[in-house]
Every structure is written in C-alpha cells, then in structure tokens.
Design a protein around this motif. Sequence first.
Motif, short mmCIF file in Angstrom:
data_model
loop_
_atom_site.label_atom_id
_atom_site.label_comp_id
_atom_site.label_asym_id
_atom_site.label_seq_id
_atom_site.Cartn_x
_atom_site.Cartn_y
_atom_site.Cartn_z
N MET A 39 2.43 -1.01 -4.99
CA MET A 39 2.07 -2.38 -5.72
C MET A 39 1.09 -2.89 -5.34
N ARG A 40 0.67 -3.97 -6.31
CA ARG A 40 -0.48 -4.66 -6.19
C ARG A 40 -0.20 -5.96 -6.78
N HIS A 41 -0.98 -7.09 -6.45
CA HIS A 41 -0.76 -8.21 -7.22
C HIS A 41 -1.08 -8.45 -8.81
N PRO A 42 -0.03 -8.74 -9.40
CA PRO A 42 0.05 -8.50 -10.93
C PRO A 42 -1.20 -9.26 -11.72
N LEU A 43 -2.07 -9.86 -10.84
CA LEU A 43 -3.07 -10.67 -11.46
C LEU A 43 -3.76 -10.13 -12.65
N THR A 44 -4.08 -8.85 -12.24
CA THR A 44 -5.31 -8.15 -13.15
C THR A 44 -4.64 -7.19 -14.15
N GLY A 45 -3.02 -7.27 -13.99
CA GLY A 45 -2.29 -6.22 -15.08
C GLY A 45 -2.56 -4.65 -14.92
N PRO A 53 0.83 -1.45 -0.07
CA PRO A 53 -0.13 0.02 -0.02
C PRO A 53 0.96 1.41 -0.09
N ALA A 54 0.25 2.38 -0.47
CA ALA A 54 1.17 3.55 -0.57
C ALA A 54 0.97 4.36 0.83
#
Length: 547
Positions: free
Chosen positions: A372-378, A354-355
């Motif tokens: 950053m976030r999980h890259p599953l959704t691009g 989280p920011a």
Amino acid sequence: MVYQYLVGGILASLLGLVWLLRKIQNQARFCSKKIHQEKSSITSDNELPHDSELNESADIIIVGAGVAGSALAYTLGKSKHFVALSFENLDNAEHVIYCMLKDGRQVRVIERDLSLQDRIVGELLQPGGYLKLMELGLEDCVDKIDAQSIYGYALFKDGKSTKLSYPLQHVESDVAGRSFHNGRFIQRMREKASTLPNVKLEQGTVTSVITEKGTVKGVQYKTKNGDELIAKAPLTIVCDGCFSNLRRSLCNPKVDIPSCFVALILENCKLPYANHGHVILADPSPILLYPISSTEVRCLVDVPGQKVPSISNGEMSQFLKSAVAPQMPSELYNAFISAIEKGNIRTMPNRSMPAAPYPTPGALLLGDAFNMRHPLTGGGMTVALSDIVVLRDLLRPLRNLNDASALCKYLESFYTLRKPTASTINTLAGALYKVFSGSSDPASREMRQACFDYLSLGGVFSNGPIALLSGMNPRPLKLILHFFAVAIYGVGRLLLPFPSLKRLVLGARLISGASSIIFPILKAEGVRQVFFPVTIPAYHRAPPANI
C-alpha cells in the motif's frame, strides 16, 4: 427409399465418428498414464486432487474479488498457457510429448461480500492503469458506469493555480485517466470474470490458510449460510484488501497510518478545470477533488494523524466549516458547505505498507493485502493491475502448478520484476504527501513552494513528474532526478538575487530535508531491486523444466 439410405448413411457416419473419438480418448488416457508413471513431474491440468473435502477441481484459488481479485480471475481464467500432451508412436510404442496452448486455468474466487459496495477508495484510475486494463482486456469495465475521463491535474496554492496535463499525445485517443464509483467498477469486473466458464465466484469469508509441511494447500472459509468448508488448489493468491486478515501468515506487515481522509460528495457543481483532478495545498495537509460521475465530485480532506474530529457530536462539521471551507476555491465553496450540512461524511485511515513477503510455497500476496501507499496520487489500482500483468506473463509458460517448491522459487522473480513500476509509484506517493503537507518548519515550507513553482514552469518540468504520477513512465531514476531538481530549484530561489548566510543555511536544510523524505522510502522499497533489478538472480530466472 433414397431418403432411408441417406438417413442410414448419416447414422453410420455418426456412429463411426463416435467410435473414433472414443478410441482417441482412450489412447490419450493410456499415454498420459504411462507418461505420468515414467515422469511424475508431468501431470494433467484436469487431474482432480485426492481430497474428500473438494467437490471441484481448481488450479488457483483467489481470496477476494475487489479490483485486484476480479481482474486477476478474469486474466488467469482467460489467459492461455502451455500444457503437455503425449501420443504413442504406433510403430515402436515410443512416447512423444508435445506442448500446446490451452484455454485459461480453473479459477475459484472466494469473496466476503459480492453485493454492490459503496467505498471511498479506488475511485481514480491513472492513465497508466487504464493502459494495463486494456492489456488485460478489461477496458470495457469503465463503460456504462458513468465514469469520467481525467486528462490531468490542477494544483492550487495561496489563490494561485496551475494545470498539469497527462502526456497523452502519443497514445490512442481513448486513453486517459478514469474516475468512477468504485463499487460499480468492481461489479463490472466481477460480471466479466463470471462470463468465463472456468471462473467460479462464490461468497464466503476466508478464515485461514491451510498449511501442510510449510506449503499452503488452500483455505478454510465460511459460507453465507455459516457452513465451514475447505477449498484446495496448487496455488492460493490472497488479495483481500487493506484489511486483510491473512497477510500476517505470508508477509511481515509494517503498516503506517500517516493520516485519514474525510470524504464528502459535492453535487451538481463544476470544477474549475473540467475533467481534471484537483489538489489544493491547504493547511495542515492537502485536499483532493475529482469527479466520480456526471453529477458528483468526490472531495477528500486529509487530516494528519490517526485521530479525526467526531462526526456524531458535530465536531467534524465544525472543523470542516471553520478550517477547511475557507481554503476551498470560491467556485466550490457553496457546494462544499451544502455537502457538510447534508451530513453524509465518512472517514478512512490512509495506510502505507512496503511489500515484505515471505516466499511461501503454494501462496502469493497481491493488491492492498501485499503493498500500500498513500492514496493522494491515486496509484493503487495502477500498481495492482501492473502486478497482474507481470504475474500473468510469469504463469503463462507453466504447464501445471503442482510443484509448490519449484513454483515458489520461480515466482521470486515476481517481486523483482514488479519493483521498478511499483516502487516509482509508491515512492512518489509518499514523497509528494510529505512535500504537500503544511509545516511550521521554514525549510519544509520552502520545499512545498518550490514544488508548486517548479511544476508551474510547464514543459519538461511538469511533463516528467506528471508522467511518473500517471504511471505512464514509471522510471525510478527520473523520479530521483525530478525530486532533487525541485530541491535545487528551491535553493536557487533562496539565493537569488543576493545570497546570505541565513539563506545558505536554509538551502542546506532544504536539501537535507528532501533527502530525509525520499531516501527512507527508497530504503523500504529496496534500493538494489528498484535501481538495479538485473543484478538480482531471480530477475533472470527461467520457468522450471518440470512444471
């Protein structure tokens, strides 16, 4: 004779013009000097810092020339901004200050490695991100790199599939998602940024930020020749990626690594749904596929946890063949096995952060160094490009950036203005990953099946979630609505045709599980900033009068 008179006249005219220009220049310098003495907060954008270690002036230093850094360099180098000009009234020597638009700021970019990189991240740009790319004037950077248009997703579960199309009916015909080799895309953006005369890209490794009395003044870096240099500017923007070594001095990083991606390239095969991303709800976690060129398909196998089978001793190949290959669509099985045997297998930890910045005078975080976030959704590039648009609009009305404390206070609004878009994409990525991952818990399995069936209904049931995922309609309230609609739909499936006590209990656990997934993510993002940004004082903050 006539010819000589003509030449003489032209020379006299040129000399007169030069004299007039020099007089205007001297007058402007005189007025600017007096204005500076009378009102020290108004300074010239071209004023050189008084530092012997600087050989060039810069308004902004950008650390990192990845997707965020390159796009930001071009945007700030191109974007016009206001600057104060002063003239002396010849009658009574009064000074008149005018504001006019000036070409982009002087930007200095320091990147660790400017050569073409081969990465397995940042290969899928959602349509919402492409719209931001157009807004920044960078849409041609997806040309000439064999990028593929993406029009939606295909979802696979237990031998069944459903197609989810992006809601592109009301946008330009060229608008769609794009998938490509990340390195080629970045090189195109670097080249475009380099075409601006006031943007300078140089190769060097930034080792630290320079701080004086709590204010960041610039950075210290090593050139590729090993020389240690210092660069200073009124504003330093750090966007050196997920492995940032500078973020700890500017934020409170809480990095979570829920899983790792195992990456392969499938060659010369056709996906079941052309020009679509493919998500396979496999066990123990999803598999993601999308084209990255006209002949290559990227395959990302999610492995929960931080430890993956060893590639060197053959454990990874065995795992992929025995546990993953049987879950692949039949059309892709042979290409998947061929990619394993070819041996070009790579791994990457999936990070979520989280920011949580410290408002620091003279500095700002951006990109994966910041959030950053999980890259599953691009969604990573979409968030970064959206942030750049917000930051560009905030900096545009500023004449100069020299008052660090006033600038820092003003830019606190950036963290609020970005929230609705960024937090919607972040929350959806984290929630979908948890819902799509396999589990031995019956309530979690029911939620996973309910999500697949809900999206398979089509119409508003699929258009709403896919509009959120694509970044085209990033509204937090709609995310909550659809997420709990999935949970209620799952409870309805359990209670039909005849409810029982066991099914009622399972339904209650399903709702409880859905809440435990989404509410912690929203809490980390900041509920007030996400849903009620207008109640944050910084949301309404106007540019300071003195900068």
